[in-house]
Write an enzyme that holds these catalytic residues in place. Structure first.
Site, PDB file in Angstrom:
ATOM      1  CB  CYS A 129     -46.746 -33.173 -25.015  1.00  0.00           C
ATOM      2  SG  CYS A 129     -45.417 -32.577 -26.019  1.00  0.00           S
TER       3      CYS A 129
ATOM      4  NE  ARG B 270     -45.168 -28.785 -21.433  1.00  0.00           N
ATOM      5  CZ  ARG B 270     -45.928 -27.966 -22.137  1.00  0.00           C
ATOM      6  NH1 ARG B 270     -46.912 -27.297 -21.547  1.00  0.00           N
ATOM      7  NH2 ARG B 270     -45.729 -27.774 -23.425  1.00  0.00           N
TER       8      ARG B 270
ATOM      9  CB  THR C 237     -33.589 -33.294 -32.279  1.00  0.00           C
ATOM     10  OG1 THR C 237     -34.443 -32.583 -33.182  1.00  0.00           O
ATOM     11  CG2 THR C 237     -32.441 -32.382 -31.869  1.00  0.00           C
TER      12      THR C 237
ATOM     13  CB  CYS D 117     -22.371 -47.096 -30.241  1.00  0.00           C
ATOM     14  SG  CYS D 117     -23.151 -48.621 -29.721  1.00  0.00           S
TER      15      CYS D 117
ATOM     16  CG  ASN E  62     -37.562 -33.600 -32.698  1.00  0.00           C
ATOM     17  OD1 ASN E  62     -36.704 -34.093 -33.425  1.00  0.00           O
ATOM     18  ND2 ASN E  62     -37.440 -32.379 -32.198  1.00  0.00           N
TER      19      ASN E  62
HETATM   20 ZN   LIG Z   1     -25.387 -48.281 -30.018  1.00  0.00          ZN
END
Ligand SMILES: [Zn+2]
Length: 360
Positions: A206, A70, A133, A266, A130
């Site tokens: 996977c 792949r 990260t 955020c 993952n």
């Molecule tokens: Zn956010």
């Protein structure tokens, strides 16, 4: 634009949303891809062929035979040589389009080096495997006020989501509430649920259920199109929707995700993945192995190989990494001191092997 360049990109220039001005803008643009597996290779191929100006690819891993099904930039010889993916990708992409400045970096993106690796690029692209990260990328992108595109794929389905800090929801808005489809009409998206499950570390990988190249190709293509829109300044068309696609069932879903006004990342700017010093070691997706992130240090791999040769089996060194076997384990050591120990999922076993052969 000179005639040769125009000819090369003529079919893309004919597409009216790009045109000659758009192509010129693309040629002057740049992006960074974190992770060069199925998604990263497909994405890099599309961006480099399209004529992005500069592409940085950061990957911590090396090519193995099981990747070839792949990961479309790699060849059998790359697996035979156990080349780092970042190096193999840079070589192949250089042959595909010598006009693009491709920079492959062999490194594991973590809290300590994330800003150094990602700063200066107007777009961050997810090719990782993952959520540790990915949440780090989300933190960095919001902190630097740079858009990023999340993408993930497993089995026959995948999901992607474009984040524009301050404009759209972020990955934490979408997943950290633990209900990825809360903005939906009530019908649960299996992909969104899987993504939310994976965020909590409870879902398939996977490693357990496999992955189709076809699914990675679809998701990487959607991610690439989003990337073009962002790089061309067509931001009104990009972001805010969690798009999922299952190539086996044919199900497709595009769900608008609202910003969470209480979002950790955020809204409250709690960048715990960036500020934390998480994961001293980490079990990787795709094989029975543990990665050790030791304190960064430079190793002389050739000298280490000579020193270990009398006591271990099948020592190989290719300038980028050193590999040897201590049955039933196989150890791969990178020049920055990082190691991947195959044959165990037990981090204490991995640590003790590392201490014994590399040093503590
Ligand atoms: Zn956010």
């Amino acid at each position: 634009m000179d005639p040769k360049t125009y000819e090369r990109y003529s079919r893309q220039i004919l597409f009216r949303e790009i045109g000659e001005a758009g192509q010129q803008r693309l040629l002057e643009s740049s992006a960074v891809i974190v992770g060069c597996g199925a998604l990263g290779t497909a994405l890099a191929n599309l961006l480099v062929r399209a004529g992005i100006g500069k592409l940085r690819i950061v990957d911590r891993d090396f090519v193995e035979p099981s990747n070839l099904q792949r990961q479309t930039l790699f060849e059998e010889s790359d697996a035979l040589e156990a080349l780092p993916k970042a190096v193999a990708a840079q070589r192949r992409l250089g042959a595909i389009n010598s006009g693009v400045a491709v920079e492959g970096i062999v490194a594991d993106v973590g809290p300590k080096n994330a800003e150094e690796m990602l700063r200066g690029f107007p777009l961050i692209l997810d090719g990782t495997d993952n959520f540790e990260t990915r949440f780090l990328l989300n933190d960095v992108a919001i902190h630097l006020n740079v858009p990023w595109i999340y993408a993930a794929v497993v089995a026959s389905y995948g999901v992607t989501f474009t984040v524009r800090p301050g404009e759209t929801a972020c990955l934490a808005c979408a997943l950290e509430s633990g209900d990825a489809s809360r903005n939906n009409d009530g019908s649960q998206s299996p992909t969104a649920v899987a993504a939310a499950g994976a965020a909590r570390g409870t879902e398939d990988t996977c490693d357990t259920v496999g992955v189709l190249g076809a699914a990675a190709g679809v998701i990487a293509s959607i991610e690439a199109a989003e990337a073009f829109k962002l790089l061309l300044g067509k931001t009104e068309l990009a972001g805010g929707r969690l798009v999922s696609f299952d190539v086996w069932s044919g199900r497709y879903q595009s769900v608008r995700v609202a910003r969470n006004p209480e979002c950790r990342a955020c809204a409250r700017h709690d960048f715990r993945y960036l500020e934390g010093d998480l994961q001293p070691h980490l079990t990787m997706c795709g094989r029975d192995s543990v990665q050790i992130h030791e304190r960064r240090r430079q190793l002389d791999l050739a000298a280490l190989g000579r020193r270990l040769a009398p006591t271990v089996a099948e020592v190989r060194e290719n300038g980028f990494l050193l590999r040897f076997r201590v049955p039933p384990y196989e150890m791969t050591i990178f020049a920055d001191g990082r190691a991947i120990i195959k044959g165990t999922r037990d981090t204490s076993v991995a640590r003790s092997l590392y201490a014994r052969y590399i040093g503590s």
